[in-house]
Structure formats: structure tokens, C-alpha cells
Design a protein around this motif. Structure first.
Motif, PDB file in Angstrom:
ATOM      1  N   GLU A  86      -9.858 -14.987 -34.460  1.00 18.51           N
ATOM      2  CA  GLU A  86      -9.928 -15.437 -35.858  1.00 18.51           C
ATOM      3  C   GLU A  86      -9.768 -16.952 -35.990  1.00 18.51           C
ATOM      4  N   THR A 258     -11.588 -10.564 -52.274  1.00 20.38           N
ATOM      5  CA  THR A 258     -11.073 -11.647 -51.425  1.00 20.38           C
ATOM      6  C   THR A 258     -11.771 -12.961 -51.758  1.00 20.38           C
ATOM      7  N   LYS A 284     -11.292 -14.095 -42.083  1.00 21.70           N
ATOM      8  CA  LYS A 284     -10.529 -12.856 -42.289  1.00 21.70           C
ATOM      9  C   LYS A 284     -11.473 -11.695 -42.594  1.00 21.70           C
ATOM     10  N   MET A 285     -12.468 -11.932 -43.445  1.00 23.02           N
ATOM     11  CA  MET A 285     -13.437 -10.883 -43.775  1.00 23.02           C
ATOM     12  C   MET A 285     -14.346 -10.572 -42.593  1.00 23.02           C
ATOM     13  N   LYS A 287     -13.700 -10.506 -39.572  1.00 21.23           N
ATOM     14  CA  LYS A 287     -13.002  -9.708 -38.549  1.00 21.23           C
ATOM     15  C   LYS A 287     -12.787  -8.256 -38.989  1.00 21.23           C
ATOM     16  N   THR A 288     -13.160  -7.907 -40.217  1.00 24.09           N
ATOM     17  CA  THR A 288     -12.966  -6.531 -40.678  1.00 24.09           C
ATOM     18  C   THR A 288     -14.041  -5.617 -40.096  1.00 24.09           C
ATOM     19  N   SER A 289     -13.704  -4.335 -39.965  1.00 19.59           N
ATOM     20  CA  SER A 289     -14.704  -3.360 -39.497  1.00 19.59           C
ATOM     21  C   SER A 289     -15.818  -3.201 -40.527  1.00 19.59           C
TER      22      SER A 289
END
Length: 718
Positions: A86, A258, A284-285, A287-289
Motif C-alpha cells: 500500500e 470513501t 486503500k481502495m 487494495k480491496t478485493s
């Protein structure tokens, strides 16, 4: 030429104006890949040096030599980029932003000529300029939320300062493409002109800024400074927006909310600090699934389109179509074909059927007119492209026939054999069957090589998928021509091989099998619906069966049980059987698991019916409260395993085909990426272990040997 790259060139025009032109070589569109970004950096440095060294460059006009401006970032690079740690992703995004900021900081006025689509990073490039002039035919927008992220090239920072927080939130959280008039209204662009006047108008704007008539420095400063909004107004604006957008997006799509919170965090900061805040939120977004799955879906969709194009090269012409069997389905097929420009003959054996089909088409067209998506003249043109008939008189001109009669082998055999006598050799015959073997249906034909399946989903005008089913004797040209026709109708074709239920119904009925088992063991159908809707399905299994039609479901289930008796045959009477025996068919007769009443808009609204519990009690165990994870596992394992089997049996060629078939065909939750992505996100070994936990439930829950082997060897499908 003062800069000559493979994506960007810069040349000096008259009156000290430099033209920076995007023209990515070897591609049909401009996009921000690594090459384009690096060349923008270099071209900006060349411009900066020229401005400092002499007075030759007094302003910059940005153009595109392609029909689009810039479609956005190169999404094929996202998978690798999103896999970075990240913090590394944050720093990389900040470094990329420095390129756009350097362009924004050039000590001369800049203007962009937006000649076509400018989306995502393409529009963020436009926002970095002082002025934006837009062709009346162009479209602009920031659609990143559709990929589970939000703008990361300074879009949340510059947009909120240019058009105000409310408008920026609407554009960014909504992710829509916007026409020129809408962009001008909110101030996202400065002028809208006819396409042929675009370049001239953009140059003129720069000249006015050079002469001092326009104060470009003051305009630029607004993007560099914090947002001028009193604290109380800020709180009210952001809090109300977060509540509204959260309700609309739901908990499974975090990017829109977000994005708003990110704008709130950086609204009191100057540009460079604000961009770092944006970069942190973006990373941050990323890295989300959800982002990884939605990016995967986009890439799958691109792969599907490429496959369709490859087929189209081998296809015959499709200038005239025909549908056999008017009715609701036939009328929907006729409407879709005519709407998208392929005239169609609609044949039935009686006038009542013709009237039903025409009324269906008229109803759908009238809705378009009432919503101002079409005028009355266009509606007339589309209706005139549907030719109703009770005979085969004009069938010698037809290129593709879609048989859409009742789901009965004998009836379909008779109709297909009859129509074959009335069409020229080479005419493609297709059957809109949902379950019957294409190879079996071909037995009635003298030219089985000209025949394949073309399975539409109901309602035809809304469902994007068409399964193109290859029978044992279907020729490649037949498949290719059917794919071409599906594309002409605006549909997404997935080519599958013949088997009971093909792809979509074959994998849907094990899911229903999991549902039947849960009810047998005492689960509450309402709770199962709620859990699966929270999981991401548009409707739970009981509600879905009501919408599909319980009689239709029972028929299809019989076909599946005959084709795959070990897994899909049942040794118990189910709640679905009880519904069928009591003629509770769902929405079609207003009573199934739920009752259906008409709401104010005339649409069916489901209502809980206590008598359902009384009816199914004899075939269900005593009521038991299942955990949500237990319900999800018992519903999803059978479906996912059947998708794996479809890949192993070569029913579908690739995991992408399988996942897209589920997304487009049955509404599999897009943020989960499809059944294969769902397995991979869990991890193959973890999925196999979960299956083994439910082994006592029977063959529907048994992993294949190949899946066990893949899991043990650490392999993946993608």
C-alpha cells in the motif's frame, strides 16, 4: 517539432502557441499507460525549458489525433500495480500526480480541446489545464467507482475546487459519463462548440489569455487553494452526501463513500497536500478485493469482446432475421433485433400470438418514448422493421432464424424441420431453448451444421447475456454468424458447448439444490433470501424462483436431474415440489413462496404469506436458526463446484467466459468477480476444505479430483 514521441508530439504553431497532441501509436484509442505518462513528463519538461529559455512559447493547446481524447488509464496495468504494498502504491501515485501538476504549473495559459470521450485519467488531464473546450458530441466523466476505486490523478482535488463539492461528489460517486451541456452547466468545461470549430475555439481561448483579456492565473489559483466553504456548510454537505450515497451504493461497494470522505479530508488543504490525501485513499481502495474483482471483470469483458471479434471475422452476413413463435419471448427478440437495426420477420401459427408479440414490442417502445429515449418517428421505424406473418412466404431472404416456441422436444423438432424447407442453404437456424440438448434438436434437420443454440434470458431487452450453444455438428461459420447477430442485437455472447442446461442453468440448479436442502433441514426461506441478498445477489433464491416461475424451474430441474442424476437427482420431496403441486408458480400467477400485489407503479411487490410455511411444513424439519456463513456455504459451494466442472468438461473455454456468464446471466454479485474469482479469493485449498466440511450433504458438495490436485499444488485458474 519540439518533442516527438510514440504517444505525444509537441509542435510550435503561429503566435507562440504550442500544440501538445496525444496520438498513441499502435492503438485505436489514447490511454494513460506507462509510455504515455512518461512522455507527458518529458513533453512538459521540454515545454517548461522552452518557456524559460525564450519567449517562443506563450501558451499551450492540448489535442488528440484520434476520435477520442483519452479513454482513461490503461486498466491492463492495474492488476500489477494494485499488487504493490500500500505505501509503495501511495508513493507511486504521488509521483504520477507530479506529472499532471508540472503541466498545470507551466508559466503560460493552457487549454484542452476535448474532441471525444475523455474519461477517468483522460478527464483528469483536462482538469489540469486552465481551460477546457468541449465538442458538442464529446462525453466526459470520472467513472472510476465502477472499478471499485476513485480518481487518483488529482481528480477529486481539482474537480471539487472547480465545480464545488456537491457537483464533484455527484460526478465522482455516480461515475456517469456526461454530455457537453451537463459539463458546461456545472462548470466542468468552459465552452462547448461544434466539432468542426473545436480547435479554432481552443486556440482563440489561449490567445485571449495571452493578451490578458482572460486571467488564467486567477483561474488556476482556485485549483491550488483550499476549498472556500465555511466549516458548518462543509459538515452539512458532506454528512448528507455520505448518508445518501451509502444508502445507494450499499455496503459492498465502499469506493463512492470513501471518495466523499477523501474530499472532506483534503478540502481545507492546498493542492499538493490534498493530492497526497487523495493518493492514500486511492491506494486503500485499490487494495480491496472489490477493486481487484471489478478490475478482473473489466479485463474479462475485454477478453470476451476480443473473442467475439475473432468469431465475427468468420461470420456470414446478417441483414435479415426471423423469429418463430411470437408471444412475450418472441416479441422481446423481435423488439431487440429491430431496435438495434436488424429487420426481423415475426412468425406465429395464429393471429393471437402475433398480436401478443407486437404488443410486447409496442409496450417496450412506448416506454422508451415516455422516457424521452426515442421520439415517435423512431418508434414507427422500429415497428416497421418487425414484419408479422402467419406464413413462410418471405423466409427465402432470411439469414438467421431464432426458434422461440414452447420448450418441448417434439414441438421444436416439428417447427425446425418445417422452417428448414423454407430457407436457403446456409441460413443459420437457432433454438432459444434453455435446457434441451442442441445435438438432440439437430436430429430433426437435414443440415445440422447450420444449426446451433441461441439462448436469450428473460426479459430479453434487459438481460445482456446470450448463450451461443455449439451442437456436435454445428459448423464454425454457424457459431460465428450467431455470435455476430447477438452482437448486432447489443448482447454479450458467450459460446458454450452442448450439455443439459448449457452453462447458466447447469450451474444455477445446484444453487437451487442447496436451497432445497436448507429448507428440508429447517431453514427459514425468508432468512435464506436475506442472507443471500446481503451476500450480494439481487434477490434471494425463494424470490428468484418466484420470478423465474416455479413451473419453469421444476421442468428445468427435471432435465438437470436426468442429465446429472448423481448430483442433481433428489431423494426427497422439496418445498419447491409443494409449491408446484399447489399451482403456486410465483409472479406469473401472483403466488409462490411470496404473494404478489401491484404497487403504485404497476409493478409486482412481494408480500410475506404465512400460508407458505403451513404448506411446506410436512416436507421440512423443525425450524432451525442457521448461521449466515452456514447458509452462504450451503448455497455457494454447489454452484461454484459446478462452474469448475463446466471448465473441466470444456463446456466453457476459459474462467473469464464462466465468470462473465454468471455475472450477465444470473446476476452473480459483480463485486465478487464471478464464481471462479470467488474461489480464488478464498484460496483453492480453503475452498476444498470448506467443501469437505459439508461432505455429508452428498455429491453436490464433493470437489473434483482435479480441483483437489490444483489446490495441493498451489495452482490457480486465472
Amino acid at each position: 517539432m519540439i518533442y516527438d514521441g510514440s504517444a505525444i508530439t509537441v509542435k510550435l504553431l503561429d503566435d507562440g502557441i504550442a500544440q501538445l497532441d496525444f496520438n498513441l501509436q499502435g492503438e485505436s484509442v489514447n490511454k494513460f499507460n506507462r509510455v504515455t505518462l512518461e512522455e507527458l513528463k518529458q513533453a512538459t519538461e521540454v515545454l517548461q525549458a522552452a518557456i524559460q529559455e525564450s519567449a517562443d512559447v506563450k501558451g499551450v493547446v492540448v489535442t488528440s489525433s484520434k476520435d477520442v481524447f483519452i479513454v482513461g488509464a490503461d486498466i491492463t496495468e492495474f492488476t500489477e500495480m494494485f499488487a504493490l504494498p500500500e505505501e509503495e502504491l501511495v508513493e507511486g501515485t504521488v509521483a504520477t500526480n507530479a506529472i499532471f501538476s508540472a503541466f498545470e504549473d507551466l508559466n503560460v495559459p493552457t487549454a484542452v480541446a476535448i474532441n471525444g470521450i475523455a474519461l477517468g485519467g483522460g478527464f483528469e488531464m483536462c482538469l489540469a489545464a486552465d481551460y477546457r473546450v468541449m465538442s458538442a458530441k464529446a462525453k466526459v466523466g470520472l467513472p472510476e467507482v465502477k472499478l471499485g476505486i476513485f480518481p487518483g490523478f488529482g481528480g477529486t482535488v481539482r474537480m471539487s475546487r472547480l465545480v464545488g463539492c456537491d457537483n464533484a461528489i455527484e460526478w465522482i460517486a455516480g461515475g456517469a459519463e456526461n454530455r457537453a451541456d451537463a459539463a458546461l452547466k456545472v462548470g466542468a468545461v468552459d465552452a462547448v462548440v461544434a466539432p468542426e470549430k473545436l480547435f479554432e475555439a481552443t486556440v482563440d481561448l489561449v490567445k485571449r489569455a495571452i493578451s490578458g483579456e482572460l486571467d488564467y492565473k486567477a483561474k488556476r489559483q482556485e485549483k491550488l487553494d483550499p476549498i472556500k466553504l465555511p466549516m458548518m456548510e462543509q459538515m452539512m454537505a458532506f454528512n448528507s452526501a455520505i448518508g445518501f450515497v451509502a444508502g445507494k451504493a450499499g455496503p459492498n461497494y465502499p469506493a463512492p463513500v470513501t471518495a466523499i470522505k477523501t474530499i472532506q479530508k483534503h478540502c481545507g488543504k492546498k493542492r499538493d497536500d490534498a493530492i497526497r490525501i487523495e493518493a492514500k485513499g486511492f491506494a486503500k481502495m485499490a487494495k480491496t478485493s472489490v477493486a481487484q474483482n471489478l478490475v478482473g471483470l473489466f479485463l474479462n469483458d475485454q477478453a470476451l469482446k476480443k473473442t467475439a471479434k475473432d468469431f465475427e471475422r468468420k461470420a456470414g452476413k446478417v441483414e435479415q432475421a426471423a423469429v418463430l413463435g411470437a408471444g412475450i419471448m418472441g416479441g422481446g427478440i423481435a423488439y431487440q433485433s429491430a431496435l438495434k437495426g436488424t429487420p426481423i420477420i415475426m412468425k406465429d401459427i395464429n393471429q393471437a400470438g402475433i398480436d401478443l408479440g407486437l404488443n410486447e414490442a409496442k409496450k417496450l417502445l412506448s416506454k422508451r418514448v415516455s422516457r424521452k429515449k426515442m421520439d415517435a418517428d423512431k418508434m414507427g421505424d422500429v415497428l416497421n422493421a418487425i414484419k408479422p406473418t402467419l406464413s413462410y412466404g418471405d423466409f427465402e431472404t432470411v439469414d438467421v432464424v431464432v426458434e422461440a416456441v414452447v420448450e418441448n422436444v417434439k414441438v421444436k423438432h416439428a417447427v425446425l424441420a418445417e422452417v428448414e424447407k423454407h430457407v436457403k442453404p446456409g441460413t443459420v437456424l437457432t433454438s432459444n431453448t434453455s435446457t434441451i440438448s442442441i445435438t438432440k434438436l439437430a436430429e430433426a434437420l437435414e443440415r445440422p451444421e447450420d444449426f446451433c443454440g441461441m439462448h436469450f434470458f428473460n426479459p430479453v431487452h434487459m438481460m445482456p447475456l446470450v448463450e451461443v450453444i455449439r451442437g456436435e455438428k454445428s459448423s464454425e461459420e454457424t457459431i460465428a454468424t450467431t455470435v455476430k447477430y447477438a452482437k448486432q442485437m447489443g448482447k454479450t455472447p458467450v459460446v458454450v458447448n452442448d450439455c443439459p442446461g448449457f452453462l447458466v442453468n447447469r450451474v444455477l440448479f445446484p444453487y437451487f439444490g442447496g436451497f432445497a436442502g436448507l429448507l428440508r433441514d429447517g431453514a427459514d426461506f425468508q432468512k435464506v433470501d436475506k442472507v443471500m441478498e446481503k451476500f450480494g445477489w439481487p434477490m434471494g433464491p425463494a424470490y428468484l424462483m418466484d420470478v423465474v416461475g416455479i413451473d419453469t424451474g421444476v421442468h428445468a430441474e427435471g432435465v438437470m436431474a436426468e442429465g446429472f442424476p448423481e448430483r442433481m437427482g433428489r431423494d426427497f420431496k422439496s418445498a419447491v415440489d409443494v409449491m408446484f403441486e399447489n399451482e403456486r408458480y410465483g409472479q406469473k400467477n401472483n403466488i409462490g413462496f411470496y404473494k404478489y400485489e401491484t404497487d403504485k407503479k404497476g409493478k409486482p411487490k412481494k408480500v410475506v404469506d404465512q400460508s407458505t410455511y403451513d404448506l411446506i411444513a410436512p416436507v421440512c424439519a423443525e425450524s432451525k436458526d442457521f448461521e449466515a456463513d452456514d447458509i452462504i456455504a450451503r448455497m455457494m459451494i454447489p454452484m461454484c463446484l459446478e462452474v469448475v466442472r463446466c471448465l473441466e468438461d470444456n463446456i466453457v473455454e476459459t474462467p473469464a467466459d464462466a465468470d462473465m456468464g454468471l455475472i450477465f446471466g444470473v446476476g452473480f454479485p459483480p463485486f465478487r468477480g464471478g464464481a471462479i474469482r470467488y474461489i480464488e479469493e478464498m484460496g483453492l485449498q480453503n475452498f476444498v476444505d470448506l467443501c469437505d466440511k459439508y461432505a455429508d450433504l452428498g455429491p453436490l458438495y464433493a470437489p473434483t479430483e482435479n480441483l483437489r490436485k490444483m489446490a495441493a499444488e498451489g495452482k490457480t485458474f486465472y
